[in-house]
Design a protein around this motif. Structure first.
Motif, PDB file in Angstrom:
ATOM      1  N   ARG A 169       0.895  -1.024   0.160  1.00  0.00           N
ATOM      2  CA  ARG A 169       0.063   0.056   0.138  1.00  0.00           C
ATOM      3  C   ARG A 169       0.862   1.269   0.061  1.00  0.00           C
ATOM      4  O   ARG A 169       0.637   2.351  -0.714  1.00  0.00           O
ATOM      5  CB  ARG A 169      -0.787   0.048   1.183  1.00  0.00           C
ATOM      6  N   GLN A 170       1.968   1.244   0.842  1.00  0.00           N
ATOM      7  CA  GLN A 170       2.853   2.398   0.821  1.00  0.00           C
ATOM      8  C   GLN A 170       3.641   2.589  -0.343  1.00  0.00           C
ATOM      9  O   GLN A 170       3.660   3.835  -1.117  1.00  0.00           O
ATOM     10  CB  GLN A 170       3.763   2.157   2.059  1.00  0.00           C
ATOM     11  N   SER A 171       3.874   1.496  -1.150  1.00  0.00           N
ATOM     12  CA  SER A 171       4.616   1.781  -2.523  1.00  0.00           C
ATOM     13  C   SER A 171       3.596   2.352  -3.489  1.00  0.00           C
ATOM     14  O   SER A 171       3.981   3.027  -4.303  1.00  0.00           O
ATOM     15  CB  SER A 171       5.281   0.400  -2.957  1.00  0.00           C
ATOM     16  N   ALA A 172       2.236   1.880  -3.525  1.00  0.00           N
ATOM     17  CA  ALA A 172       1.374   2.510  -4.209  1.00  0.00           C
ATOM     18  C   ALA A 172       1.195   3.844  -4.131  1.00  0.00           C
ATOM     19  O   ALA A 172       1.037   4.476  -5.107  1.00  0.00           O
ATOM     20  CB  ALA A 172       0.056   1.682  -4.254  1.00  0.00           C
ATOM     21  N   HIS A 173       1.288   4.332  -2.820  1.00  0.00           N
ATOM     22  CA  HIS A 173       0.857   5.769  -2.511  1.00  0.00           C
ATOM     23  C   HIS A 173       2.173   6.459  -2.824  1.00  0.00           C
ATOM     24  O   HIS A 173       1.889   7.289  -3.695  1.00  0.00           O
ATOM     25  CB  HIS A 173       0.832   5.853  -0.982  1.00  0.00           C
ATOM     26  N   ARG A 174       3.231   6.103  -2.813  1.00  0.00           N
ATOM     27  CA  ARG A 174       4.477   6.668  -3.379  1.00  0.00           C
ATOM     28  C   ARG A 174       4.601   6.779  -4.677  1.00  0.00           C
ATOM     29  O   ARG A 174       4.893   8.159  -5.293  1.00  0.00           O
ATOM     30  CB  ARG A 174       5.634   5.788  -2.958  1.00  0.00           C
ATOM     31  N   ARG A 175       4.076   6.013  -5.411  1.00  0.00           N
ATOM     32  CA  ARG A 175       4.134   5.799  -6.993  1.00  0.00           C
ATOM     33  C   ARG A 175       2.912   6.977  -7.461  1.00  0.00           C
ATOM     34  O   ARG A 175       3.364   7.533  -8.509  1.00  0.00           O
ATOM     35  CB  ARG A 175       3.837   4.570  -7.368  1.00  0.00           C
TER      36      ARG A 175
END
Length: 248
Positions: free
Chosen positions: A101-107
């Motif tokens: 979820r954090q990686s999707a948010h960063r992207r």
């Protein structure tokens, strides 16, 4: 009177999801137009010895393909924005992409913030630092043009066979939702001005009156709200006339 739900009128704003989806549709059209050129093999392209007649001896076509990869990444970003505007969560996006979820948010968070900022500026009618992506900027313009493009290319087996395969799915804001947005516009004006100018509040109040009347016609008890707005509109109109006279 039986209580019903009013339908948005033809002047209601388009939903955020409609704008985001049109940006996806237009990007898909541009990708399709770019990719179709790779399908045919021109008669003069290949040699009988197994090579290729190059227009320029020291140049390959890989740079053209690489530019398409960049456009595909832009397309995926638009789809991510559309999904988030439509109610998806970062966890859902991460699961589908096989990332956290954090990686999707960063992207994709920056693209989502840009889109939401552009929507607010468009709602307030101001020229700001954000710009809606093409397609989302003018649904009335792009909907019929995407209809025409798709009709000219669809196959008999394609599911969308109606005359308006794009614009037929576009939706406008429900009166209740539009009223909430107008209230937020009032709040933003109060944050910007100690006493908001009458000419900025007046169009908001006039639109609110239209929407409350729609709810009243659908059977909702809104007589007090209508009366209050009618008084406010009369006062605002008197103020704008007085201000115009003072300036002349």
């Amino acid at each position: 009177m039986m209580l019903t739900e009013p339908e948005p009128d033809d002047t209601a704003p388009w939903t955020d999801a409609t704008r985001a989806r049109l940006a996806v549709s237009l990007a898909a059209r541009e990708l399709a137009d770019s990719l179709i050129g790779w399908v045919p093999i021109p008669p003069a392209e290949l040699t009988i010895t197994g090579g290729q007649h190059r227009p320029l001896p020291d140049r390959t076509s890989i740079d053209d393909a690489d530019r398409l990869r960049s456009r595909v990444e832009d397309f995926v970003e638009l789809v991510a924005v559309y999904e988030m505007v439509s109610g998806a969560t970062w966890e859902m996006l991460g699961d589908d992409l096989g990332i956290s979820r954090q990686s999707a948010h960063r992207r994709y968070a920056e693209a989502l913030d840009r889109f939401k900022g552009a929507l607010l500026e468009a709602e307030d009618g101001v020229e700001g630092s954000f710009r809606l992506p093409e397609g989302a900027d003018n649904p009335e313009y792009w909907g019929p043009r995407l209809d025409k493009w798709y009709r000219e290319r669809r196959r008999p087996s394609d599911p969308a066979q109606q005359d308006d395969p794009v614009s037929g799915g576009m939706t406008r804001l429900h009166p209740h939702i539009e009223l909430m947005r107008l209230q937020r516009r009032r709040s933003r004006l109060l944050g910007e001005y100690l006493v908001p100018p009458a000419e900025k509040i007046l169009p908001i109040a006039e639109r609110e009156l239209v929407l409350w009347k729609q709810l009243g016609e659908a059977g909702h008890d809104v007589a007090d709200a209508i009366e209050r707005l009618q008084r406010q509109i009369a006062e605002l109109r008197a103020t704008t006339v007085a201000d115009a006279g003072a300036d002349s």
